[in-house]
Design an enzyme around this catalytic site. Structure first.
Site, PDB file in Angstrom:
ATOM      1  N   ASP A   1       0.835  -1.194   0.000  1.00  0.00           N
ATOM      2  CA  ASP A   1       0.000   0.000   0.000  1.00  0.00           C
ATOM      3  C   ASP A   1       0.873   1.249   0.000  1.00  0.00           C
ATOM      4  O   ASP A   1       1.807   1.374   0.796  1.00  0.00           O
ATOM      5  CB  ASP A   1      -0.904   0.006   1.230  1.00  0.00           C
ATOM      6  CG  ASP A   1      -1.798   1.228   1.278  1.00  0.00           C
ATOM      7  OD1 ASP A   1      -2.806   1.241   0.553  1.00  0.00           O
ATOM      8  OD2 ASP A   1      -1.474   2.172   2.027  1.00  0.00           O
TER       9      ASP A   1
ATOM     10  N   TYR B   1       3.095  10.396  -0.069  1.00  0.00           N
ATOM     11  CA  TYR B   1       4.200   9.819   0.702  1.00  0.00           C
ATOM     12  C   TYR B   1       5.509  10.186   0.010  1.00  0.00           C
ATOM     13  O   TYR B   1       5.941   9.539  -0.935  1.00  0.00           O
ATOM     14  CB  TYR B   1       4.081   8.305   0.803  1.00  0.00           C
ATOM     15  CG  TYR B   1       2.822   7.778   1.444  1.00  0.00           C
ATOM     16  CD1 TYR B   1       1.939   8.614   2.130  1.00  0.00           C
ATOM     17  CD2 TYR B   1       2.509   6.424   1.386  1.00  0.00           C
ATOM     18  CE1 TYR B   1       0.793   8.118   2.716  1.00  0.00           C
ATOM     19  CE2 TYR B   1       1.355   5.907   1.977  1.00  0.00           C
ATOM     20  CZ  TYR B   1       0.504   6.758   2.627  1.00  0.00           C
ATOM     21  OH  TYR B   1      -0.639   6.260   3.207  1.00  0.00           O
TER      22      TYR B   1
ATOM     23  N   GLN C   1      -9.946   1.718   4.288  1.00  0.00           N
ATOM     24  CA  GLN C   1      -8.665   1.734   5.003  1.00  0.00           C
ATOM     25  C   GLN C   1      -8.790   2.702   6.180  1.00  0.00           C
ATOM     26  O   GLN C   1      -8.710   3.914   6.006  1.00  0.00           O
ATOM     27  CB  GLN C   1      -7.514   2.152   4.083  1.00  0.00           C
ATOM     28  CG  GLN C   1      -6.169   2.028   4.785  1.00  0.00           C
ATOM     29  CD  GLN C   1      -4.977   2.268   3.897  1.00  0.00           C
ATOM     30  OE1 GLN C   1      -3.953   2.785   4.356  1.00  0.00           O
ATOM     31  NE2 GLN C   1      -5.085   1.903   2.626  1.00  0.00           N
TER      32      GLN C   1
ATOM     33  N   TYR D   1      -4.587   0.811   8.931  1.00  0.00           N
ATOM     34  CA  TYR D   1      -3.277   1.459   8.992  1.00  0.00           C
ATOM     35  C   TYR D   1      -3.033   1.915  10.425  1.00  0.00           C
ATOM     36  O   TYR D   1      -3.945   1.953  11.253  1.00  0.00           O
ATOM     37  CB  TYR D   1      -3.164   2.613   7.991  1.00  0.00           C
ATOM     38  CG  TYR D   1      -3.912   3.888   8.321  1.00  0.00           C
ATOM     39  CD1 TYR D   1      -3.393   4.848   9.192  1.00  0.00           C
ATOM     40  CD2 TYR D   1      -5.139   4.177   7.715  1.00  0.00           C
ATOM     41  CE1 TYR D   1      -4.065   6.027   9.466  1.00  0.00           C
ATOM     42  CE2 TYR D   1      -5.820   5.355   7.974  1.00  0.00           C
ATOM     43  CZ  TYR D   1      -5.276   6.277   8.853  1.00  0.00           C
ATOM     44  OH  TYR D   1      -5.945   7.452   9.127  1.00  0.00           O
ATOM     45  N   GLY D   2      -1.781   2.243  10.742  1.00  0.00           N
ATOM     46  CA  GLY D   2      -1.443   2.577  12.136  1.00  0.00           C
ATOM     47  C   GLY D   2      -1.572   1.373  13.042  1.00  0.00           C
ATOM     48  O   GLY D   2      -1.789   1.523  14.250  1.00  0.00           O
TER      49      GLY D   2
ATOM     50  N   GLY E   1       4.231  -0.903   8.480  1.00  0.00           N
ATOM     51  CA  GLY E   1       5.405  -0.402   7.774  1.00  0.00           C
ATOM     52  C   GLY E   1       6.658  -1.158   8.154  1.00  0.00           C
ATOM     53  O   GLY E   1       6.732  -1.815   9.199  1.00  0.00           O
TER      54      GLY E   1
END
Length: 313
Positions: free
Chosen positions: A52, A57, A173, A201-202, A278
């Site tokens: 993703d 970014y 998301q 996410y996170g 990540g």
């Protein structure tokens, strides 16, 4: 690695996905591109097939790094990127106008070096553009073969209802972890009811749920994660440490890293398809992927949830 179907699509995605926000070298501090490429390829070799990314970014840099990393691996990966946010200097601009979306999808395809995006997501809502106009353009782009499936990110229940009345989406998301559980009230139940997948996410709280900090860290000036993730504040720090103590005990029982406990709690929640995490190094990528090799018990999930309740209330 375990795999699940994403919503009402035919995409079989790994239950641990690779998030690449940090690889833009503009939010989590500067990252070495060669290390980033090695991390992406290690993730793929470890069974992760969902990568993703997004244009803001690193102002496209993350997409470029992903594009370089997947050369020779395209058949093994599903690429998810986004539209509707771009950088104007240091500012992030939300823009879901048809002209911006069309430019962004073509720019993303060029940077990624691919012909079709597997999952294209609206990054953030834009109150200045009618959703109908955005959806109409996205449907045109989908018909043109620019992307296979449409998803959204950071949509609340009302917006989910609005967009599902207009078109088919396969995923949401949302921000979700042991430290961020707002979607459990409305968005997650809605997605379960309507067969919409969720890519969290996170998932490890911006790094805090790795257990590597025993006191609030002081980040470098180019590491801005504490501006987005509020979990490093002094007022919640001690309660967060209590949660991490519980995570450490469970991790020890499984002879596993603490980060895998955080990942598994997320991915084992009803409605969550993939926990995006990540990785800046191959070692981190391999460790994250290893979370899918074992499961938390129902009792352990309940114990973690109770510990989480004390932090987020």
């Amino acid at each position: 690695m375990q795999y699940e179907k994403l919503g009402n699509s035919d995409l079989e995605v790994s239950v641990v996905g690779l998030g690449t926000w940090a690889l833009g070298s503009d939010f989590y501090g500067e990252v070495d591109d060669s290390q980033s490429i090695a991390a992406i390829r290690q993730a793929i070799d470890s069974g992760i097939n969902l990568i993703d990314t997004a244009p803001p970014y690193g102002d496209g840099h993350s997409e470029e790094v992903v594009g370089e990393a997947i050369k020779g691996y395209r058949e093994q990966v599903l690429i998810a990127t986004k539209c509707g946010v771009y950088r104007d200097g240091a500012e992030l601009v939300r823009d879901l106008s048809p002209s911006t979306i069309r430019k962004q999808v073509n720019d993303s395809l060029d940077r990624l070096g691919i012909d079709t995006i597997d999952l294209y997501q609206i990054h953030w809502p834009d109150t200045n553009v009618p959703l109908e106009e955005t959806v109409a353009e996205l449907e045109k782009l989908q018909e043109e073969g620019k992307f296979r499936y449409l998803g959204v990110s950071n949509f609340d229940k009302q917006l989910l209802e609005e967009i599902t009345d207009l078109t088919n989406i396969v995923s949401l998301q949302p921000h979700y972890s042991l430290l961020q559980r707002e979607i459990e009230t409305e968005e997650l139940p809605y997605c379960v009811e309507h067969n919409i997948g969720n890519l969290s996410y996170g998932s490890i709280g911006g790094g805090i749920l790795t257990g590597k900090y025993d006191q609030p860290p002081e980040f470098d000036d180019d590491d801005k994660r504490s501006q987005f993730y509020p979990f490093y504040d002094e007022e919640t720090w001690s309660q967060t440490l209590d949660l991490i103590d519980v995570m450490e005990e469970i991790a020890a029982e499984h002879n596993a890293p603490i980060v895998q406990v955080a990942i598994n709690w997320v991915r084992q929640q009803e409605g969550i398809t993939t926990a995006l995490v990540g990785a800046k190094t191959p070692q981190q990528a391999k460790q994250n992927a290893g979370a899918a090799d074992w499961d938390l018990s129902a009792a352990e999930i309940e114990r973690l949830t109770k510990a989480s309740n004390k932090v987020i209330k």
